[in-house]
Design an enzyme around this catalytic site. Structure first.
Site, PDB file in Angstrom:
ATOM      1  CG  ASP A 287      31.419  46.907  31.347  1.00 23.97           C
ATOM      2  OD1 ASP A 287      31.002  47.872  31.997  1.00 23.97           O
ATOM      3  OD2 ASP A 287      31.823  45.850  31.863  1.00 23.97           O
ATOM      4  CG  ASP A 288      34.099  45.913  26.759  1.00 28.93           C
ATOM      5  OD1 ASP A 288      34.565  46.001  27.903  1.00 28.93           O
ATOM      6  OD2 ASP A 288      33.806  44.845  26.214  1.00 28.93           O
TER       7      ASP A 288
ATOM      8  CG  HIS B 225      36.286  47.175  31.780  1.00 29.73           C
ATOM      9  ND1 HIS B 225      36.001  46.163  32.675  1.00 29.73           N
ATOM     10  CD2 HIS B 225      35.831  46.732  30.572  1.00 29.73           C
ATOM     11  CE1 HIS B 225      35.404  45.170  32.032  1.00 29.73           C
ATOM     12  NE2 HIS B 225      35.309  45.487  30.761  1.00 29.73           N
TER      13      HIS B 225
ATOM     14  CG  HIS C 144      38.659  43.897  28.066  1.00 34.55           C
ATOM     15  ND1 HIS C 144      38.137  42.715  27.600  1.00 34.55           N
ATOM     16  CD2 HIS C 144      37.649  44.480  28.750  1.00 34.55           C
ATOM     17  CE1 HIS C 144      36.867  42.608  27.966  1.00 34.55           C
ATOM     18  NE2 HIS C 144      36.557  43.666  28.677  1.00 34.55           N
TER      19      HIS C 144
ATOM     20  CG  HIS D 102      29.521  44.545  26.766  1.00 33.29           C
ATOM     21  ND1 HIS D 102      28.779  43.703  27.564  1.00 33.29           N
ATOM     22  CD2 HIS D 102      30.767  44.560  27.286  1.00 33.29           C
ATOM     23  CE1 HIS D 102      29.565  43.218  28.527  1.00 33.29           C
ATOM     24  NE2 HIS D 102      30.770  43.726  28.388  1.00 33.29           N
TER      25      HIS D 102
HETATM   26 ZN   LIG Z   1      34.674  44.302  29.233  1.00 31.91          ZN
END
Ligand SMILES: [Zn+2]
Length: 234
Positions: free
Chosen positions: A49-50, A99, A103, A195
């Protein structure tokens, strides 16, 4: 007095219910949500993620060295600044998901706000050349009320996780402990969340290689989220 106590009790129960529903991994008000899939096969999905940011080259090199396909959930406004990391992810044949654009927590947002978080992000993924299904991962895993409604209306699946070591301070600064935790906790059909591109998540980045080695040694085969969902035994 008794009435007030009863009222407070029910208020507490409903507040707790909303909090629980917001964070529940396997239940949401509308649509399909997956924290893992039911299967007898030794399969697992790695979700990252991210980002994206400059660390993408390191991440992609590790995945490539093990011939593993992962599922990335990058953030829209970072993609907008620089789409080249996403193009690299596409070129390497990984899966991409949405996502959100900013955010932020999407709990209790309006339908229109949610639409504005999701649709421009989809558009950027397509601009980068991604052609597969785009699943959705809510920021912070929170997801009431309009978000699942929007996702169901648009036939989108919500992807959560069942193996997530980074919330534990004892693990998140030590790549060895972190990778061992993931290897121990992963079961058939697990979805792992990491992450590795975020600031302060060096241990996650360094855990990628040992996690993949360790799970392969236990006989696990890495799948993208879509491949994993296709294996679910109904
Ligand atoms: Zn995230």
């Amino acid at each position: 007095m008794k009435k007030i106590i009863t009222l407070l009790f029910f208020l507490f129960l409903s507040a707790f219910g909303v909090y629980w529903l917001n964070r529940a991994r396997t239940i949401q008000l509308f649509g399909e949500i997956y924290a893992r899939v039911e299967t007898d096969q030794k399969v697992v999905a790695l979700t990252l993620d991210d980002g994206p940011n400059e660390k993408i080259d390191t991440v992609l090199a590790i995945l490539k060295s093990h011939n593993v396909k992962a599922s990335f959930f990058p953030i829209g406004n970072l993609m907008e600044k620089d789409l080249s990391p996403i193009q690299k992810i596409v070129n390497e044949g990984h899966e991409l998901g949405n996502h959100s654009y900013t955010h932020r927590i999407l709990s209790l947002r309006s339908y229109e706000t949610i639409r504005q978080e999701i649709e421009p992000t989809d558009k950027l993924l397509r601009e980068a050349g991604y052609i597969g299904d785009i699943h959705f991962r809510p920021p912070y895993g929170m997801k009431i009320f309009m978000l699942p409604f929007y996702l169901k209306q648009n036939n989108r699946k919500t992807i959560i996780w069942d193996v997530s070591p980074e919330g534990d301070p004892k693990l998140n600064e030590d790549a060895d402990k972190l990778s061992q935790f993931v290897i121990d906790q992963t079961t058939n059909g697990s979805i792992i969340l990491l992450h590795p591109m975020n600031d302060g998540r060096e241990a996650s980045l360094h855990s990628l290689d040992p996690i993949i080695r360790g799970l392969k040694a236990k006989g696990f085969v890495f799948k993208t989220v879509s491949e994993l969902l296709a294996l679910e035994e109904k």
